[in-house]
Design an enzyme around this catalytic site. Structure first.
Site, short mmCIF file in Angstrom:
data_model
loop_
_atom_site.label_atom_id
_atom_site.label_comp_id
_atom_site.label_asym_id
_atom_site.label_seq_id
_atom_site.Cartn_x
_atom_site.Cartn_y
_atom_site.Cartn_z
N CYS A 109 53.43 41.26 24.39
CA CYS A 109 53.08 42.20 23.33
C CYS A 109 53.38 41.60 21.95
CB CYS A 109 53.85 43.50 23.50
SG CYS A 109 53.19 44.58 24.79
N HIS A 123 49.53 43.23 30.70
CA HIS A 123 48.93 43.03 29.38
C HIS A 123 47.69 42.14 29.52
CE1 HIS A 123 49.28 43.07 24.93
NE2 HIS A 123 48.59 41.95 25.05
N HIS A 153 45.36 39.34 29.45
CA HIS A 153 45.52 37.95 29.05
C HIS A 153 44.77 37.04 30.01
CE1 HIS A 153 48.60 38.29 32.21
NE2 HIS A 153 48.60 36.96 32.28
N HIS A 177 28.25 28.05 33.00
CA HIS A 177 28.21 29.29 33.76
C HIS A 177 29.62 29.84 33.95
CE1 HIS A 177 28.67 26.06 36.76
NE2 HIS A 177 29.28 26.95 37.54
N LYS A 208 38.85 42.05 50.71
CA LYS A 208 38.47 40.97 51.62
C LYS A 208 39.61 39.95 51.69
CE LYS A 208 35.94 37.91 53.89
NZ LYS A 208 35.57 38.09 55.31
#
Length: 369
Positions: A65, A174, A176, A311, A326
């Site tokens: 934070c 948080h 990230h 991509h 899964k």
């Protein structure tokens, strides 16, 4: 009875939505077993916790934070956008002694250098990416590009990735991601480089651009698209709701994107991740990352790798609900990858989902109020 079943199956017409088969992943040079009949089996195994954790907007004890102190004693600035710092517990270091070479082919060892960084996506702990503003997502994209451009001058590979959700090993709620840069080409991009290069040599065209055109023509695995980007569940998808995010034009690396393409990327990411969250009405876990042409001076000298296409890959584990995932164990670890639904079925489910986040629906807003 067994012989009768065999005889009947010989005359039965193959249906990819019902019958087992294998599919080839040209980016990895690997086959995936597709077993659509398997999804009908009852589940009595592990069930993940379905209820969402209540996360405060800001926790002064959370080391990610703004204004919080991290384990090394450093205090984060009062950041208002994306914030990047060196990982306090890195897997790669920039300096260190190199191992001695060995002559035995079964005991090969090579030096490894690099750096690991953590990137906070937003100052609020309770805000996931699909609920962020387009402007905030655009800042994230710009910082990704900045990190790749900076570290790519020194390292052969720069891996931007995000593990979202505790089920994917994320230890801090948080928002990230991470940026790891290495002096070597890691296994996954190495396989992707080899697959794209082989196709380029054989056909004189870019593998993923040819594949993109196939998907645009067929539209059966299309999830979401806009002017500059297309998201599909790839034909060779392994994870239940795996997606592949592609630019429409030939782009080698993230820093090469235009201003318009970056704005458009923010839009398509928000739409995709909203659909993910809406699927089971939960904060959808995944691991994602960007793959672009390798970096560093050695690769630039070889022509910049024109066979590559930028991509992003999204690998989410959830299969049947917010509580059933899964597992990649047993056969997947010892033989080859296997999936229970077809990529076409997964794409249809995602495509039909609304693009308004479930937390922003009037009923949800009234309930929270």
């Amino acid at each position: 009875l067994y012989l009768i079943k065999i005889a009947m199956s010989l005359h039965e017409e193959f249906d990819p939505a019902s019958h087992q088969h294998t599919r080839y992943n040209p980016l990895k040079g690997e086959w995936v077993l597709v077993s659509p009949h398997r999804i009908k089996r009852p589940w009595k195994g592990q069930v993940e916790k379905a209820q969402e954790e209540v996360i405060p907007e800001r926790d002064p004890n959370n080391p990610l934070c703004p204004g919080s102190k991290r384990s090394n004693g450093q205090v984060n600035p009062e950041y208002t956008g994306a914030f990047v710092f060196d990982n306090d517990f890195p897997a790669l270091l920039e300096e260190g002694p190199a191992p001695a070479k060995t002559d035995h082919p079964l005991l090969q060892i090579e030096p490894a250098r690099g750096t690991c960084r953590v990137m906070c996506l937003h100052p609020r702990s309770d805000l996931v990416l699909p609920l962020m503003s387009s402007e905030d997502v655009r800042k994230i994209i710009d910082e990704w590009a900045n990190q790749i451009a900076e570290l790519g001058k020194r390292y052969m590979w720069v891996q931007v990735f995000e593990n979202k959700g505790s089920v994917m090993g994320c230890s801090n709620p948080h928002p990230h991601c991470q940026v790891w840069a290495s002096s070597f080409l890691p296994n996954e991009p190495k396989k992707s480089n080899e697959g794209q290069l082989e196709y380029f040599k054989n056909h004189g065209r870019v593998l993923l651009l040819d594949y993109l055109q196939l998907e645009l023509d067929k539209k059966e695995r299309l999830v979401v698209e806009n002017e500059h980007w297309v998201v599909v569940v790839p034909f060779w998808a392994l994870w239940p709701y795996e997606t592949l995010l592609l630019p429409r034009r030939h782009v080698l690396r993230l820093p090469d994107l235009t201003t318009e393409e970056r704005d458009s990327l923010a839009d398509v990411m928000k739409r995709l991740l909203t659909k993910y969250d809406n699927l089971f009405e939960c904060s959808f876990p995944y691991s994602m990352g960007w793959h672009g042409a390798p970096t560093g001076s050695a690769y630039e000298e070889e022509g910049g790798h024109p066979w590559w296409q930028l991509h992003a890959l999204y690998y989410p584990p959830l299969l049947r609900s917010a509580s059933v995932k899964k597992f990649m164990v047993g056969y997947e670890m010892l033989a080859q990858g296997q999936r229970d639904t077809t990529p076409e079925q997964a794409a249809a489910k995602l495509r039909e989902l609304p693009e308004l986040h479930y937390k922003l629906r009037p009923s949800a807003c009234e309930h929270s109020a």
